[in-house]
Design an enzyme around this catalytic site. Structure first.
Site, short mmCIF file in Angstrom:
data_model
loop_
_atom_site.label_atom_id
_atom_site.label_comp_id
_atom_site.label_asym_id
_atom_site.label_seq_id
_atom_site.Cartn_x
_atom_site.Cartn_y
_atom_site.Cartn_z
N ARG A 238 38.58 -10.01 -7.84
CA ARG A 238 39.39 -9.07 -8.57
C ARG A 238 40.90 -9.75 -8.24
O ARG A 238 41.33 -10.20 -7.23
CB ARG A 238 39.63 -7.80 -7.90
CG ARG A 238 38.16 -7.06 -8.06
CD ARG A 238 38.03 -6.61 -9.53
NE ARG A 238 36.96 -5.76 -9.94
CZ ARG A 238 35.72 -6.28 -10.17
NH1 ARG A 238 35.62 -7.67 -10.14
NH2 ARG A 238 34.56 -5.52 -10.48
N GLU A 267 44.01 -6.77 -17.31
CA GLU A 267 43.27 -7.55 -18.30
C GLU A 267 43.22 -6.50 -19.38
O GLU A 267 42.93 -5.35 -19.26
CB GLU A 267 41.80 -7.67 -17.31
CG GLU A 267 41.72 -8.74 -16.28
CD GLU A 267 40.43 -8.62 -15.58
OE1 GLU A 267 39.55 -8.18 -15.95
OE2 GLU A 267 40.41 -9.29 -14.63
N HIS A 286 37.21 -13.05 -17.48
CA HIS A 286 36.50 -12.35 -16.58
C HIS A 286 35.12 -12.24 -17.07
O HIS A 286 34.51 -11.43 -17.51
CB HIS A 286 36.92 -10.82 -16.50
CG HIS A 286 36.67 -9.89 -15.38
ND1 HIS A 286 37.24 -8.79 -14.74
CD2 HIS A 286 35.46 -9.93 -14.57
CE1 HIS A 286 36.48 -8.48 -13.80
NE2 HIS A 286 35.32 -9.31 -13.44
#
Length: 328
Positions: A238, A267, A286
């Site tokens: 993360r 994000e 991601h």
């Protein structure tokens, strides 16, 4: 009773409709949102009419103030078995059911993504790809991994197999986390060390921890300063675990050798984010869990959740411990 309107969020690849039989639900409308909805006001404006929302992991946050502004919402499904971006306690107070889905059978997708970033950095894959397309040939020299030190921060379900790959490649693998069991580490063929030793001696540092108040900012400015000037930092966990501002400074100053990042504090990564122009980086959006096998489980189970809720017998319900912190 079948739900009236279903929203499926953050379907960036526009493939969610192909991974499950959404027609079987019998809803009046199923809308697949291919773009991120933005801030809280954007989320509320888009989702106000919907009684069911399917969220993709933590891509869209549902804190108490957003939930309070969605009067028709009855079911919120998150892909995966937990979601720190959802205030589950606040949802329960409003009578909103929160259900999860199964995950994947292993952590292999994220392990594979971690090594994709490591190899991309050490062998300059993005730069060489661009060079070949531009008509150039061999302008970088790759780094060896065999005989170098891999520092694994967090030797859990993802960190342990990442370490195993490092060992298979002939690397010297060390590990640290606040609650690391030294005997467990040695059982994996990994040497337990202090955080300071891991940072100061590793050629590649890779982060594999859950995000929490304890791990937020765990790799900060002082930690980055202790790393070798040639060392590479990889984060597929993360974004907030690493201080992004400090990382950008270190990259521009050349006090570390580079970074491979699949996760970010915000994000999607904003267009003006300083990381976009930081040197010696490989950035991916991601992708750690974004594989066919994962999506098949996520969306199949999401449809099952919706049908069970419509039948009055919700399944895979999340408790407050599976989501964001309750309101104080």
């Amino acid at each position: 009773m079948a739900p009236r309107k279903i929203a499926v969020l953050d379907d960036y690849q526009q493939v969610a409709s192909t991974y499950a039989d959404w027609d079987a639900i019998g809803a009046e409308d199923v809308t697949f949102f291919g773009q991120h909805l933005g801030d809280a006001d954007g989320v509320v404006a888009a989702l106000e009419p919907y009684d069911v929302v399917v969220a993709m992991r933590e891509r869209t946050a549902f804190p108490a103030d957003v939930l309070e502004r969605l009067p028709h919402l009855g079911l919120l499904v998150t892909t995966g078995p937990a979601n720190v971006a959802i205030d589950v306690a606040a949802a329960r107070e409003r009578g909103v059911t929160v259900s999860g889905t199964g995950g994947v059978s292993s952590n292999a997708p994220t392990v594979e993504m971690t090594w994709a970033l490591i190899h991309a950095l050490t062998r300059h894959v993005p730069a060489e790809d661009r060079a070949v397309r531009a008509g150039r040939w061999q302008h970088t020299v790759g780094r060896d991994l065999a005989g170098r030190r891999l520092g694994v921060v967090g030797l859990g379900g993802i960190g342990a197999p990442v370490a195993a790959v490092g060992l298979a490649l002939g690397m010297d693998v060390v590990a640290w986390s606040e609650h690391l069991d030294p005997d467990d580490a040695r059982g994996h063929g990994v040497t337990p060390v202090s955080k300071d030793e891991l940072l100061t001696t590793s050629d590649v540092v890779t982060v594999h921890l859950k995000l929490s108040a304890r791990t937020t900012g765990l790799i900060g400015r002082d930690d980055l300063a202790r790393m070798k000037p040639t060392a590479l930092l990889v984060n597929t966990s993360r974004g907030p675990i690493v201080d992004e501002d400090a990382l950008v400074e270190a990259l521009h100053a050349g006090t570390i050798g580079g970074a491979g990042l699949d996760v970010f504090g915000t994000e999607p990564l904003p267009v003006d984010a300083p990381l976009r122009t930081a040197p010696n980086t490989v950035l991916t959006p991601h992708l750690g869990y974004v594989t066919e096998g994962t999506y098949e489980v996520f969306y199949r189970d999401a449809v099952e959740d919706i049908r069970a809720w419509a039948d009055g017998a919700p399944i895979r319900e999340l408790g407050p411990e599976d989501g964001g912190a309750p309101r104080s």
